[in-house]
Design an enzyme around this catalytic site. Structure first.
Site, PDB file in Angstrom:
ATOM      1  N   CYS A 171      -0.233   4.005   2.358  1.00 54.08           N
ATOM      2  CA  CYS A 171       0.106   3.739   3.767  1.00 54.08           C
ATOM      3  C   CYS A 171       1.592   3.984   4.026  1.00 54.08           C
ATOM      4  O   CYS A 171       1.967   4.582   5.028  1.00 54.08           O
ATOM      5  CB  CYS A 171      -0.200   2.298   4.144  1.00 54.08           C
ATOM      6  SG  CYS A 171      -1.827   1.728   3.660  1.00 54.08           S
ATOM      7  N   ASP A 172       2.454   3.484   3.157  1.00 55.63           N
ATOM      8  CA  ASP A 172       3.884   3.403   3.477  1.00 55.63           C
ATOM      9  C   ASP A 172       4.798   4.239   2.585  1.00 55.63           C
ATOM     10  O   ASP A 172       6.007   4.288   2.833  1.00 55.63           O
ATOM     11  CB  ASP A 172       4.334   1.932   3.406  1.00 55.63           C
ATOM     12  CG  ASP A 172       3.578   1.070   4.411  1.00 55.63           C
ATOM     13  OD1 ASP A 172       3.199   1.603   5.470  1.00 55.63           O
ATOM     14  OD2 ASP A 172       3.354  -0.119   4.137  1.00 55.63           O
TER      15      ASP A 172
ATOM     16  N   CYS B 183       0.832  -1.202   0.000  1.00 55.53           N
ATOM     17  CA  CYS B 183       0.000   0.000   0.000  1.00 55.53           C
ATOM     18  C   CYS B 183       0.870   1.258   0.000  1.00 55.53           C
ATOM     19  O   CYS B 183       1.482   1.597   1.014  1.00 55.53           O
ATOM     20  CB  CYS B 183      -0.908  -0.042   1.230  1.00 55.53           C
ATOM     21  SG  CYS B 183      -1.834   1.450   1.534  1.00 55.53           S
TER      22      CYS B 183
END
Ligand code: FAD
Length: 318
Positions: free
Chosen positions: A145-146, A142
């Site tokens: 997300c990261d 993701c």
């Protein structure tokens, strides 16, 4: 209880953000939910170290700690949490009908007028050594997300579909260089995304390529890529590897019971959590192939409990 003893009002399948959020709302509305945790108590976030995009945690939060706290919050209210998986279900097509939920270990049957499906999804893996070991240590599924952890560094994205290209475009804005590794000699993604990719001068597309090795001792430091057309290998040093070859929704047990889309996600009514069977609601990644975030899962978990509450009241009044 709204209905006769032993027939429950609310069974929740899944213990990720969607299931736990649904449980809090359902318990606080006196639906006395039973929640089945399944094979992965706490869901997908238990496989990541740091969650930085969930609201309310200015310093970020460790994934397993976050999910333990979600469980504690559920335990504060009246939810029966069972460490069991659901094996199969028989869902009623009648309004107010009774759904039958069979458990894996005991084959016991639980009956309920309301069911919230929050069984999530799982990312597809490449199947190479160190891939699972380095999740959260450079390997991610993701970019939203990261991606931020790799600001101004070199990263790689694997995949040639819409998700992979979206991830690559997102990362190109933050990172120094993005390698897009595509197995075939063309992209499967929509033309609009392909055009956008070509406009980014820091995305390097490597066609006919596979990742054959993950390099690094304690965290990801690079990858080995094999070009199956030229039969050559090369090593690239990267801090992040984003695997975007697809997700599989955990809907095997609903195949003949609920309407699913062509990828296997549960179909819900637009803006609701209502499925094709009365009294059955779906929340989180299991019904969402687009956003797949903890916060959207928790949000739809709340919606599912509220949709179920309304459904039960209508059943009682009729
Ligand atoms: P899941 O978390 O997938 O939980 C599904 C639950 O259903 C599990 O408890 C499982 O045991 C249960 N279950 C499945 N089948 C059965 C069955 N037959 N019987 C009983 N139970 C069953 N999102 C973010 O917002 N921020 C991040 O930083 C972030 N990082 C991520 C890092 C990784 C490595 C991964 C894989 C995902 C990450 N995500 C992140 C995405 C996020 O984890 C998901 O969007 C979210 O967990 C989905 O929640 P969910 O409740 O729908 O399902």
């Amino acid at each position: 209880m709204l209905f006769k003893k032993k027939i429950h009002n609310c069974v929740i399948i899944g213990s990720g953000p969607a299931g736990y959020s649904a449980a809090i709302y359902a318990a606080r509305s006196d639906m006395n939910p039973i929640l089945f945790t399944g094979f992965q108590t706490g869901g997908q976030l238990t496989t990541t170290t740091s969650v930085e995009n969930y609201l309310g945690f200015p310093e970020g939060v460790n994934g397993p700690d976050f999910m333990k706290n979600c469980k504690k919050q559920v335990e504060r209210f009246n939810t029966k949490i069972m460490n069991e998986s659901v094996n199969h279900v028989i869902l009623s097509s009648k309004k107010g009908g009774i759904h039958r939920i069979f458990l894996s270990k005991t084959e016991k049957c639980i009956e309920s007028r309301g069911l919230i499906v929050a069984t999530g999804s799982r990312p597809k893996f490449l199947g190479i050594y160190k891939e699972k070991q380095f999740i959260g240590l450079g390997i991610s599924f993701c970019a939203t997300c990261d991606g931020f952890f790799h600001k101004e560094k070199n990263v790689a994205v694997i995949g040639g579909g819409d998700t992979a290209l979206e991830e690559a475009i997102f990362l190109a804005k933050i990172c120094k260089k993005v390698y897009l590794i595509v197995r075939k000699n063309n992209l499967k993604a929509s033309k609009i995304l392909q055009n956008r990719i070509l406009k980014q001068n820091n995305i390097n597309i490597l066609f006919c390529s596979n990742v054959t090795e993950i390099i690094g001792d304690n965290f990801l430091e690079g990858i080995k890529i094999f070009n199956h057309k030229s039969k050559t290998s090369r090593t690239v040093l990267i801090s992040g590897l984003f695997i975007a070859i697809g997700h599989v929704p955990n809907t095997e047990i609903f195949k003949n019971e609920l309407d699913l889309d062509e990828k296997g996600y549960i179909i819900v009514q637009k803006g609701k959590t209502i499925t094709s069977k009365p009294g059955v609601f779906a929340a989180g990644d299991v019904q969402d192939s687009v956003y797949r975030q903890a916060i959207t899962s928790a949000g739809t978990g709340c919606m599912a409990a509220l949709d179920l509450e309304k459904y039960l009241y209508v059943c009682v009044e009729e």
